[in-house]
Design a protein around this motif. Structure first.
Motif, PDB file in Angstrom:
ATOM      1  N   ARG A  64       0.787  -1.312  -0.120  1.00  0.00           N
ATOM      2  CA  ARG A  64      -0.087  -0.015   0.196  1.00  0.00           C
ATOM      3  C   ARG A  64       0.862   1.262  -0.018  1.00  0.00           C
ATOM      4  N   THR A  86      -3.519   3.871   0.157  1.00  0.00           N
ATOM      5  CA  THR A  86      -4.410   3.287  -1.004  1.00  0.00           C
ATOM      6  C   THR A  86      -4.998   1.696  -0.451  1.00  0.00           C
ATOM      7  N   GLU A 123      -2.297  -2.693  -3.691  1.00  0.00           N
ATOM      8  CA  GLU A 123      -1.787  -2.625  -4.729  1.00  0.00           C
ATOM      9  C   GLU A 123      -1.430  -3.942  -5.323  1.00  0.00           C
TER      10      GLU A 123
END
Length: 353
Positions: A107, A116, A119
């Motif tokens: 992240r 986020t 990923e």
């Protein structure tokens, strides 16, 4: 004063007055996501111009009642579409966002412990799980907001952990409740996160101190490799509702939950002992394939999906609701924040049946 006999002037018309409910609860509509669905409950503004963070702060007892009943609250139509507005809402309903410690997925930090969501490659499904249930102290709240909705896929599926618990046969639950499960990680084989990223340090001594504080056995190996082993509970009773919940990463981190080709390739390249992540019964014995199939089916049978809309914000009770991610194509940006730390020691045991 009018002279006697003068005609009276007609009364002035009263200005129309808009009736505004004084109870903030009336400013927002509550409705199920779909007919017959309890998860999540959807809140939408009943009038324009409502600040979701201010409303949620003023209506916090209502938000918490809905959260504890449904397990997930979706704020839709409030346009919580950037990190600043998302952080304000998180602080209003769930407290200070937490740092992402003992990391297991990639992240990026956006701002003030807003990250986020993940990923992992977009073509990969992320299996349902309860965030950081393997930590001795875990976030009891996790929140998401949609900045960019993917044009294809990318849902955040949900499952009620109470219902997952109920679907698992009693004899399987009993073994996990009695002995917990064991989570083994290997760092430094070129797969998964390096230990420097997972523990956010370059110093071995800091890793060792963290492991000692959090009940994690560790072993330094050649070529700067690290193996950790931790035994955790698999279920508990929710501290507020008292309901039993299935709350663990035994299914998520088991190699058989990966796509078959990926799992087979890892086993062929590394062997079971050196897998990046793997789980066992609490005594270290292997979990039978048929048991893993039952556990995965329990999650999948409770799986609920809905498409993100830009500006959506989703608040989860992390113990009551598991979440995952569907594969997607095209741009997608979903932010995440964890909050309200809760130690496993504050989670009541499931009573013996």
């Amino acid at each position: 004063m009018l002279e006697s006999g003068s005609p009276k002037k007609p009364p002035l018309p009263r200005a129309a007055r808009r009736e505004v409910a004084s109870d903030p609860a009336a400013w927002v509509r509550q409705e199920p996501l779909a007919a017959g669905s309890h998860l999540p409950i959807v809140l939408t503004p009943a009038m324009p111009g409502i600040d979701p963070a201010a409303w949620a702060r003023a209506s916090l007892p209502l938000v918490l009642r809905l959260l504890h009943h449904h397990g997930a609250v979706l704020f839709r139509g409030f346009d919580v579409g950037d990190a600043a507005r998302f952080e304000r809402l998180v602080r209003a309903v769930a407290g200070e966002p937490l740092a992402y410690e003992e990391r297991s997925s990639p992240r990026s930090a956006v701002a003030n412990h807003v990250y986020t969501s993940t990923e992992h490659p977009p073509e990969e499904r992320i299996f349902l799980h309860n965030e950081q249930s393997y930590n001795l102290v875990f976030p009891s709240r996790i929140s998401f907001c949609c900045v960019t909705a993917s044009p294809e896929g990318g849902a955040t599926p949900l499952a009620d952990s109470r219902r997952v618990f109920a679907r698992i046969p009693a004899e399987i639950r009993a073994r996990f409740i009695a002995g917990g499960y064991q989570y083994v990680r290997n760092f430094g084989e070129g797969f998964g996160l390096p230990w420097q990223v997972a523990f956010q340090t370059q110093e071995r001594t800091e890793v060792e101190a963290y492991c000692q504080r959090h009940g994690i056995a560790f072993e330094w190996r050649d070529r700067d490799r690290l193996r950790t082993r931790q035994t955790r509970r698999a279920a508990g009773c929710h501290p507020f509702t008292g309901e039993p919940v299935w709350f663990n990463h035994a299914t998520f981190f088991h190699v058989s939950t990966l796509p078959r080709a990926t799992g087979d390739a890892l086993l062929a390249a590394l062997g079971e002992a050196d897998l990046p992540n793997h789980t066992y019964y609490g005594d270290g014995s292997p979990i039978e394939p048929e048991v893993m199939n039952i556990l995965r089916r329990a999650y999948d049978d409770e799986r609920i999906e809905f498409p993100w809309e830009r500006g959506d914000a989703l608040l989860l009770d992390n113990m009551l609701t598991a979440h995952g991610r569907a594969p997607f194509a095209g741009p997608r940006k979903v932010l995440a924040a964890m909050s309200s730390p809760l130690p496993w020691s504050a989670v009541p045991e499931v009573p013996a049946s």
